[in-house]
Design an enzyme around this catalytic site. Structure first.
Site, mmCIF file in Angstrom:
data_model
loop_
_atom_site.group_PDB
_atom_site.id
_atom_site.type_symbol
_atom_site.label_atom_id
_atom_site.label_comp_id
_atom_site.label_asym_id
_atom_site.label_seq_id
_atom_site.Cartn_x
_atom_site.Cartn_y
_atom_site.Cartn_z
ATOM 1 N N ALA A 24 1.282 -1.147 -0.101
ATOM 2 C CA ALA A 24 0.135 0.078 -0.176
ATOM 3 C C ALA A 24 0.479 1.220 -0.149
ATOM 4 O O ALA A 24 0.662 2.485 -0.669
ATOM 5 C CB ALA A 24 -0.506 -0.429 1.050
ATOM 6 N N ALA A 25 1.685 1.741 0.836
ATOM 7 C CA ALA A 25 2.525 2.287 1.174
ATOM 8 C C ALA A 25 3.602 2.856 -0.353
ATOM 9 O O ALA A 25 3.313 4.238 -0.573
ATOM 10 C CB ALA A 25 3.582 2.288 1.825
ATOM 11 N N ARG A 65 -6.278 -0.195 -8.779
ATOM 12 C CA ARG A 65 -5.984 -1.614 -7.899
ATOM 13 C C ARG A 65 -7.349 -0.954 -6.631
ATOM 14 O O ARG A 65 -7.166 0.198 -6.727
ATOM 15 C CB ARG A 65 -4.932 -2.082 -7.182
ATOM 16 C CG ARG A 65 -3.766 -2.801 -7.594
ATOM 17 C CD ARG A 65 -2.604 -3.575 -7.586
ATOM 18 N NE ARG A 65 -3.065 -4.375 -6.141
ATOM 19 C CZ ARG A 65 -2.221 -4.814 -5.686
ATOM 20 N NH1 ARG A 65 -1.771 -4.736 -5.005
ATOM 21 N NH2 ARG A 65 -3.620 -5.948 -4.445
ATOM 22 N N CYS A 130 1.839 -11.537 4.821
ATOM 23 C CA CYS A 130 2.627 -11.207 3.688
ATOM 24 C C CYS A 130 3.907 -10.238 3.575
ATOM 25 O O CYS A 130 4.597 -10.509 4.126
ATOM 26 C CB CYS A 130 1.126 -10.527 2.909
ATOM 27 S SG CYS A 130 1.157 -9.347 1.011
ATOM 28 N N ASP A 199 -4.178 -2.399 3.971
ATOM 29 C CA ASP A 199 -4.507 -1.787 2.684
ATOM 30 C C ASP A 199 -5.371 -0.781 3.678
ATOM 31 O O ASP A 199 -4.904 0.161 2.346
ATOM 32 C CB ASP A 199 -4.827 -2.736 1.795
ATOM 33 C CG ASP A 199 -3.337 -3.995 1.305
ATOM 34 O OD1 ASP A 199 -3.627 -4.737 1.944
ATOM 35 O OD2 ASP A 199 -2.923 -3.129 0.598
ATOM 36 N N ASN A 209 -7.052 -6.437 4.825
ATOM 37 C CA ASN A 209 -4.893 -7.031 4.618
ATOM 38 C C ASN A 209 -5.340 -8.037 3.871
ATOM 39 O O ASN A 209 -6.237 -8.408 3.388
ATOM 40 C CB ASN A 209 -4.583 -7.232 5.727
ATOM 41 C CG ASN A 209 -3.006 -6.678 5.759
ATOM 42 O OD1 ASN A 209 -2.442 -6.434 4.907
ATOM 43 N ND2 ASN A 209 -2.361 -7.922 6.059
ATOM 44 N N LYS A 210 -4.742 -8.550 3.298
ATOM 45 C CA LYS A 210 -3.877 -9.323 2.417
ATOM 46 C C LYS A 210 -4.845 -10.882 2.984
ATOM 47 O O LYS A 210 -5.074 -11.128 4.070
ATOM 48 C CB LYS A 210 -2.358 -10.146 2.791
ATOM 49 C CG LYS A 210 -1.614 -11.046 1.318
ATOM 50 C CD LYS A 210 -1.895 -10.583 0.224
ATOM 51 C CE LYS A 210 -1.599 -9.468 -0.685
ATOM 52 N NZ LYS A 210 -1.801 -9.291 -1.631
ATOM 53 N N LYS A 235 -3.106 4.825 5.653
ATOM 54 C CA LYS A 235 -4.503 3.530 5.457
ATOM 55 C C LYS A 235 -5.802 3.846 6.007
ATOM 56 O O LYS A 235 -6.619 2.401 5.597
ATOM 57 C CB LYS A 235 -3.527 2.354 5.950
ATOM 58 C CG LYS A 235 -2.222 2.384 5.810
ATOM 59 C CD LYS A 235 -1.696 1.990 4.195
ATOM 60 C CE LYS A 235 0.428 1.654 4.375
ATOM 61 N NZ LYS A 235 0.130 0.892 5.033
HETATM 62 P P1 RI2 Z 1 2.434 -1.642 3.116
HETATM 63 C C1 RI2 Z 1 -0.182 -5.568 0.336
HETATM 64 O O1 RI2 Z 1 -0.774 -5.659 -0.191
HETATM 65 C C2 RI2 Z 1 0.004 -6.449 1.545
HETATM 66 O O2 RI2 Z 1 -1.930 -6.321 2.080
HETATM 67 C C3 RI2 Z 1 0.470 -5.631 2.856
HETATM 68 O O3 RI2 Z 1 0.131 -6.359 4.142
HETATM 69 C C4 RI2 Z 1 -0.345 -4.191 2.158
HETATM 70 O O4 RI2 Z 1 0.064 -3.876 1.281
HETATM 71 C C5 RI2 Z 1 0.707 -2.879 3.497
HETATM 72 O O5 RI2 Z 1 1.885 -2.697 2.680
HETATM 73 P P2 RI2 Z 1 -0.377 -5.889 -1.688
HETATM 74 O O6 RI2 Z 1 -0.176 -5.034 -2.632
HETATM 75 O O7 RI2 Z 1 2.640 -0.388 2.746
HETATM 76 O O8 RI2 Z 1 1.162 -6.863 -1.727
HETATM 77 O O9 RI2 Z 1 3.100 -2.005 5.438
HETATM 78 O O10 RI2 Z 1 -1.696 -6.797 -2.562
HETATM 79 O O11 RI2 Z 1 4.490 -2.077 3.081
#
Ligand code: RI2
Length: 326
Positions: A24-25, A65, A130, A199, A209-210, A235
């Site tokens: 997400a970040a 997305r 994840c 997310d 989340n995942k 988020k």
């Molecule tokens: P950060 C990811 O989604 C995972 O679900 C993870 O927990 C979440 O984003 C947050 O990630 P995906 O893009 O922002 O892999 O903490 O489907 O890095």
């Protein structure tokens, strides 16, 4: 897809959709960067034309997305209150907002990590699901504080993003035990915290989340293992304050079942009665979460709405990716 979208935006959108850029970040960061690049490359001959270009860019990025709210929050931050009565002023305004957004994102993750690290004690074992940069920031800060940690890392089907977590933890020197998702309950007795990212966070404290997070949280609650969600305020999903729900992304079945496997299982390759579903995320209710750790402090999930109101409460009007915006 908009035909007039700039290559910098098209490339970023493609990388987000294909999950070459994921998390997400990272998605929010890439979207802000792409808007900044689009503004820099603009040859618009009027403020209206410039705004139309930015709107097209935002729309293209927004449609990639649907679940991680960090993406629309990033677009909103960079494009809302864009000021200037000339193209040059507008361009500078977007570029500086994009830069500021990306800086704040890094800063928030760092601050969140310091807070989350306080929950982790020397000698603790964490279980991850994840790959989350916010969650890993907590680990990194705990290690910087001189604590020793070990990790049980869930593989996280179907895309095995747990491998990214395992690799990064090993780089940090954390001993890792990698397990398949189905083995999680067996290993919960050995861990002190479940540590995951998010997310999106809904106004009632639900954590999106995942896929697999909710089952893990239910099992953790049954075993008495605290569940800690590391999620910077980016988020928080403002639309959930007014009753909207978070769309769960359904991804391609090829992530789950290869063509030859489909042909093998079904009555031929195109068996219409063999369905494969691939939801990327699930919803963990607040009662199964112990703490949401943000850069503004840690919160019991039920109280996150207070922070959400403070940060996003006065947002009104059209969204920067909407067709009608002038
Ligand atoms: P950060 C990811 O989604 C995972 O679900 C993870 O927990 C979440 O984003 C947050 O990630 P995906 O893009 O922002 O892999 O903490 O489907 O890095």
């Amino acid at each position: 897809m908009d035909r007039d979208v700039h290559p910098a935006v098209a490339d970023a959108a493609e990388s987000i959709a294909s999950m070459e850029i994921r998390g997400a970040a990272a998605i929010a960061d890439a979207a802000a960067e792409a808007l900044g690049e689009r503004a820099a490359a603009s040859e618009a001959d009027s403020p209206a034309a410039f705004r139309a270009e930015m709107r097209a860019a935002a729309r293209r990025l927004h449609e990639t997305r649907p679940t991680a709210v960090s993406l629309p929050n990033a677009l909103r931050y960079v494009l809302r209150d864009t000021e200037g009565d000339t193209v040059e002023r507008l361009r500078r305004s977007v570029e500086s907002s994009a830069t500021e957004f990306r800086h704040q994102l890094d800063q928030a993750q760092d601050n969140l990590g310091q807070i989350g690290a306080n929950r982790l004690r020397d000698g603790d074992t964490i279980m991850t699901h994840c790959h989350s940069t916010d969650a890993l920031s907590c680990v990194r800060h705990a290690l910087d504080d001189g604590k020793e940690l070990t990790a049980v890392v869930k593989e996280t089907r179907p895309r095995k993003q747990g491998h990214i977590t395992a690799r990064q933890l090993r780089k940090l020197g954390v001993p890792v035990t990698l397990i398949v998702d189905n083995a999680a309950r067996r290993y919960l007795d050995d861990v002190d915290h479940v540590l995951v990212g998010a997310d999106s966070i809904a106004a009632d404290g639900s954590v999106i989340n995942k896929i697999g997070t909710s089952g893990l949280a239910v099992n953790a609650r049954e075993r008495g293992v605290p569940v800690m969600v590391a999620a910077q305020t980016l988020k928080l999903h403002p639309a959930t304050m007014t009753g909207h729900t978070v769309e769960i992304e359904m991804r391609d079945e090829s992530e789950v079942l290869a063509d030859d496997e489909r042909a093998d299982i079904g009555r031929g390759a195109d068996d219409p009665d063999l369905a494969v579903e691939n939801p990327a995320f699930d919803v963990t209710p607040p009662r199964h979460v112990d703490a949401i750790v943000t850069e503004r402090g840690q919160f019991p999930p039920e109280s996150i709405v207070t922070l959400m109101r403070e940060l996003f409460g006065d947002q009104h009007g059209e969204e920067p990716w909407e067709e009608t915006l002038q």
